[in-house]
Design a protein around this motif. Structure first.
Motif, mmCIF file in Angstrom:
data_model
loop_
_atom_site.group_PDB
_atom_site.id
_atom_site.type_symbol
_atom_site.label_atom_id
_atom_site.label_comp_id
_atom_site.label_asym_id
_atom_site.label_seq_id
_atom_site.Cartn_x
_atom_site.Cartn_y
_atom_site.Cartn_z
ATOM 1 N N ARG A 20 0.849 -1.198 0.000
ATOM 2 C CA ARG A 20 0.000 0.000 0.000
ATOM 3 C C ARG A 20 0.876 1.237 0.000
ATOM 4 N N LEU A 21 0.351 2.287 -0.595
ATOM 5 C CA LEU A 21 0.996 3.589 -0.577
ATOM 6 C C LEU A 21 -0.009 4.577 -0.010
ATOM 7 N N TYR A 22 0.237 5.025 1.208
ATOM 8 C CA TYR A 22 -0.641 5.987 1.878
ATOM 9 C C TYR A 22 -0.111 7.386 1.583
ATOM 10 N N ILE A 23 -0.958 8.222 0.997
ATOM 11 C CA ILE A 23 -0.533 9.558 0.606
ATOM 12 C C ILE A 23 -1.621 10.574 0.924
ATOM 13 N N THR A 24 -1.203 11.832 1.019
ATOM 14 C CA THR A 24 -2.169 12.917 1.089
ATOM 15 C C THR A 24 -2.478 13.352 -0.343
ATOM 16 N N LYS A 25 -3.570 14.102 -0.529
ATOM 17 C CA LYS A 25 -4.004 14.518 -1.870
ATOM 18 C C LYS A 25 -2.909 15.221 -2.660
ATOM 19 N N GLU A 26 -2.090 15.999 -1.982
ATOM 20 C CA GLU A 26 -1.056 16.765 -2.684
ATOM 21 C C GLU A 26 -0.023 15.887 -3.377
ATOM 22 N N ILE A 48 -2.136 10.480 8.257
ATOM 23 C CA ILE A 48 -0.681 10.347 8.044
ATOM 24 C C ILE A 48 0.054 10.606 9.349
ATOM 25 N N ASN A 49 -0.366 11.619 10.097
ATOM 26 C CA ASN A 49 0.287 11.932 11.383
ATOM 27 C C ASN A 49 0.185 10.772 12.361
ATOM 28 N N LYS A 50 -0.925 10.050 12.333
ATOM 29 C CA LYS A 50 -1.100 8.905 13.233
ATOM 30 C C LYS A 50 -0.264 7.698 12.791
ATOM 31 N N ILE A 51 -0.121 7.505 11.491
ATOM 32 C CA ILE A 51 0.652 6.378 10.973
ATOM 33 C C ILE A 51 2.153 6.630 11.122
ATOM 34 N N SER A 52 2.576 7.854 10.870
ATOM 35 C CA SER A 52 3.985 8.206 10.792
ATOM 36 C C SER A 52 4.647 8.294 12.160
ATOM 37 N N SER A 53 5.926 7.975 12.180
ATOM 38 C CA SER A 53 6.727 8.164 13.391
ATOM 39 C C SER A 53 7.548 9.451 13.306
ATOM 40 N N ALA A 54 7.470 10.152 12.174
ATOM 41 C CA ALA A 54 8.231 11.388 11.978
ATOM 42 C C ALA A 54 7.569 12.558 12.702
ATOM 43 N N THR A 55 8.367 13.510 13.122
ATOM 44 C CA THR A 55 7.842 14.715 13.767
ATOM 45 C C THR A 55 7.028 15.538 12.787
ATOM 46 N N THR A 56 7.535 15.672 11.563
ATOM 47 C CA THR A 56 6.810 16.386 10.506
ATOM 48 C C THR A 56 6.708 15.459 9.290
ATOM 49 N N PRO A 57 5.655 14.657 9.225
ATOM 50 C CA PRO A 57 5.501 13.692 8.135
ATOM 51 C C PRO A 57 5.427 14.366 6.763
ATOM 52 N N SER A 58 5.970 13.683 5.766
ATOM 53 C CA SER A 58 6.009 14.229 4.406
ATOM 54 C C SER A 58 4.711 14.024 3.643
ATOM 55 N N GLY A 59 3.863 13.110 4.105
ATOM 56 C CA GLY A 59 2.621 12.837 3.396
ATOM 57 C C GLY A 59 2.695 11.623 2.492
ATOM 58 N N ILE A 60 3.804 10.879 2.561
ATOM 59 C CA ILE A 60 3.973 9.668 1.755
ATOM 60 C C ILE A 60 4.511 8.563 2.654
ATOM 61 N N ILE A 61 3.747 7.465 2.754
ATOM 62 C CA ILE A 61 4.191 6.303 3.528
ATOM 63 C C ILE A 61 3.902 5.062 2.706
ATOM 64 N N GLY A 62 4.936 4.290 2.455
ATOM 65 C CA GLY A 62 4.781 3.052 1.710
ATOM 66 C C GLY A 62 4.853 1.849 2.632
ATOM 67 N N MET A 63 3.993 0.880 2.389
ATOM 68 C CA MET A 63 4.044 -0.380 3.127
ATOM 69 C C MET A 63 4.534 -1.443 2.149
ATOM 70 N N PHE A 64 5.664 -2.036 2.467
ATOM 71 C CA PHE A 64 6.284 -3.030 1.598
ATOM 72 C C PHE A 64 6.343 -4.380 2.299
ATOM 73 N N GLU A 65 6.345 -5.453 1.501
ATOM 74 C CA GLU A 65 6.465 -6.799 2.056
ATOM 75 C C GLU A 65 7.820 -6.970 2.712
ATOM 76 N N ILE A 66 7.834 -7.698 3.811
ATOM 77 C CA ILE A 66 9.088 -8.058 4.460
ATOM 78 C C ILE A 66 9.585 -9.325 3.770
#
Length: 82
Positions: A20-26, A48-66
């Motif tokens: 999955r690729l979680y993104i904001t509209k931008e 995104i803020n809830k998923i991210s561990s970053a202080t200022t999330p970029s708006g892009i989080i990818g979930m990849f297979e381990i």
């Protein structure tokens, strides 16, 4: 989870499979260019803020297979950092 534009781009070019690729509209236009729509989930900045561990999330989080774990027998000399 992989956070940020450059990190996600790197993983998209690797053998790791995108789940999955979680993104904001931008970031929708970028996401459509780099992956198929089946993997894209547009979420609010609050999500995104809830998923991210970053202080200022970029708006892009990818979930990849381990990838499957390698057997210790197949390892070569190297350094292990813990």
């Amino acid at each position: 989870l992989v956070e940020g534009l450059r990190a996600v781009e790197t993983f998209l070019q690797s053998p790791y499979q995108l789940i999955r690729l979680y993104i904001t509209k931008e970031h929708a236009e970028w996401a459509i260019k780099h992956t198929d729509n089946a993997h894209i989930v547009i979420v609010t900045p609050g999500i995104i803020n809830k998923i991210s561990s970053a202080t200022t999330p970029s708006g892009i989080i990818g979930m990849f297979e381990i990838p499957p774990a390698q057997s210790i027998d197949n390892l070569t000399d190297g350094i292990v950092l813990a």
